[in-house]
Design a protein around this motif. Structure first.
Motif, mmCIF file in Angstrom:
data_model
loop_
_atom_site.group_PDB
_atom_site.id
_atom_site.type_symbol
_atom_site.label_atom_id
_atom_site.label_comp_id
_atom_site.label_asym_id
_atom_site.label_seq_id
_atom_site.Cartn_x
_atom_site.Cartn_y
_atom_site.Cartn_z
ATOM 1 N N ALA A 14 -7.635 8.168 -5.653
ATOM 2 C CA ALA A 14 -8.069 9.251 -6.532
ATOM 3 C C ALA A 14 -6.914 9.899 -7.282
ATOM 4 N N GLU A 15 -5.684 9.764 -6.762
ATOM 5 C CA GLU A 15 -4.517 10.348 -7.430
ATOM 6 C C GLU A 15 -4.092 9.542 -8.657
ATOM 7 N N GLY A 16 -4.508 8.287 -8.729
ATOM 8 C CA GLY A 16 -4.254 7.462 -9.903
ATOM 9 C C GLY A 16 -2.794 7.097 -10.102
ATOM 10 N N VAL A 17 -2.523 6.533 -11.278
ATOM 11 C CA VAL A 17 -1.166 6.087 -11.610
ATOM 12 C C VAL A 17 -0.221 7.275 -11.764
ATOM 13 N N GLY A 22 7.679 -0.492 -5.513
ATOM 14 C CA GLY A 22 6.634 -1.346 -4.976
ATOM 15 C C GLY A 22 5.315 -0.604 -5.000
ATOM 16 N N VAL A 23 4.271 -1.269 -5.421
ATOM 17 C CA VAL A 23 2.947 -0.644 -5.470
ATOM 18 C C VAL A 23 1.945 -1.597 -4.839
ATOM 19 N N GLY A 24 1.170 -1.067 -3.894
ATOM 20 C CA GLY A 24 0.108 -1.846 -3.284
ATOM 21 C C GLY A 24 0.526 -2.503 -1.980
ATOM 22 N N GLY A 25 -0.334 -3.409 -1.517
ATOM 23 C CA GLY A 25 -0.081 -4.087 -0.255
ATOM 24 C C GLY A 25 -0.292 -3.180 0.939
ATOM 25 N N THR A 26 0.344 -3.512 2.045
ATOM 26 C CA THR A 26 0.407 -2.653 3.218
ATOM 27 C C THR A 26 1.692 -1.836 3.144
ATOM 28 N N SER A 27 1.896 -0.941 4.088
ATOM 29 C CA SER A 27 3.100 -0.111 4.032
ATOM 30 C C SER A 27 4.364 -0.964 4.069
ATOM 31 N N ARG A 42 3.899 7.740 -10.849
ATOM 32 C CA ARG A 42 4.941 8.236 -11.760
ATOM 33 C C ARG A 42 5.661 9.446 -11.169
ATOM 34 N N ARG A 43 4.891 10.398 -10.642
ATOM 35 C CA ARG A 43 5.500 11.611 -10.067
ATOM 36 C C ARG A 43 6.394 11.264 -8.887
ATOM 37 N N PHE A 44 5.929 10.345 -8.047
ATOM 38 C CA PHE A 44 6.692 9.979 -6.856
ATOM 39 C C PHE A 44 8.025 9.343 -7.248
ATOM 40 N N VAL A 45 8.004 8.453 -8.220
ATOM 41 C CA VAL A 45 9.237 7.800 -8.657
ATOM 42 C C VAL A 45 10.222 8.838 -9.193
ATOM 43 N N ILE A 46 9.747 9.731 -10.040
ATOM 44 C CA ILE A 46 10.613 10.776 -10.603
ATOM 45 C C ILE A 46 11.182 11.649 -9.491
ATOM 46 N N ASP A 47 10.335 12.064 -8.551
ATOM 47 C CA ASP A 47 10.799 12.912 -7.442
ATOM 48 C C ASP A 47 11.874 12.203 -6.621
#
Length: 302
Positions: free
Chosen positions: A174-177, A204-209, A181-186
């Motif tokens: 629900a937080e979307g893309v 990295g985006v997706g998969g398991t942790s 973006r925010r996480f990378v900047i932070d």
């Protein structure tokens, strides 16, 4: 040097003595010879940099590269955590345990025979075997592709300055893309100058942790100029590469435009109820070396 037991032009059995020698050579080469794409990246950032202090820092980085190569010396005193990425093509016969043992022995030989500073310790006792080896180290990844009669070994020494700036967030769909973006900047802001920027920011985006973190490492250690194979990932790379260089972190965190060479993204399918995102960074001395092996011989490169 006879490197294989050959059955045809596209089928051979790996010679593990040769693998050991390659593992040793790659470790030393990676610490002394910076890949051409990284040299070009530093020159490009210096040419575009508007901040005078940042330009001086980038100039010093370029001079360090020249001096290291002229004197056959190390680019950085941190010999890193050794990582070997092995890719095997069609028709290559191998014994997995012997392959791992050869890589480990080559890593230790590089450390003893060069000699190199061993930076690898037991995580609880901090005991150092003085071999750049330990439990599960060197890190070894084995993958496969459809290239006939070929295998390659890539060596990446990952320094702790960049590796310490590794992050994982289990975002929700629900937080979307925007959450990515925010996480990378932070993460880039939080890392500041600790990663010895300009960096390659691996996402990295997706998969398991665990897969997500591995994808971020793969992205951070990709050559400059390469793009995510997924069109949506490639678009995100372009957006984020521009965004992080507006943050003002700059070379070595002293301010300026050149915070990152690029943002690289790697993707994997994931579960419908989650959207993991990880960040791993590579410092300005983005070291790597590669050997490609066929029945005809060994070719070294980047």
């Amino acid at each position: 040097m006879d490197i294989t037991t050959t059955t045809s032009a596209t089928q051979f059995t790996i010679d593990y003595a040769v693998v050991e020698e390659i593992a040793k050579t790659l470790y030393i080469r990676s610490l002394k010879q910076l890949p051409p794409d990284i040299k070009e990246g530093i020159a490009r950032l210096e040419a575009d940099e508007r901040n005078q202090t940042a330009r001086r820092v980038l100039g010093t980085m370029r001079q360090n590269i020249v001096v290291a190569e002229q004197n056959d010396n190390l680019l950085c005193q941190d010999t890193g955590l050794p990582i070997y990425n092995v890719t095997l093509g069609h028709g290559v016969t191998f014994d997995g345990m012997r392959l791992k043992a050869a890589l480990r022995s080559g890593c230790a030989r590089a450390t003893h025979e060069h000699p190199l500073r061993s930076s690898v310790v037991h995580p609880l006792t901090r005991h150092n075997e003085q071999s750049s080896c330990g439990a599960e180290v060197p890190v070894i990844h084995i993958d496969f592709d459809d290239t006939p009669g070929t295998f390659s070994i890539e060596m990446i020494p990952k320094g702790s300055g960049s590796e310490n700036n590794s992050f994982l967030r289990m975002a929700i769909p629900a937080e979307g893309v925007d959450a990515i973006r925010r996480f990378v900047i932070d993460c880039v802001v939080d890392a500041g100058g600790k990663t010895c920027p300009p960096t390659i920011v691996g996402v990295g985006v997706g998969g398991t942790s665990d897969l997500c973190v591995a994808l971020a490492k793969r992205a951070a250690t990709r050559p400059l100029g390469t793009r995510c194979r997924d069109e949506h990932g490639a678009a995100l790379e372009e957006q984020m590469s521009a965004a992080v260089n507006q943050l003002g972190v700059g070379p070595q965190g002293l301010g300026g435009d050149a915070t990152a060479f690029a943002v690289h993204v790697e993707l994997a399918a994931t579960h419908i109820t989650m959207n993991p995102v990880a960040v791993n960074m590579q410092c300005h001395s983005a070291r790597r070396a590669r050997a490609t092996v066929t029945a005809q011989g060994v070719e070294y490169g980047y």
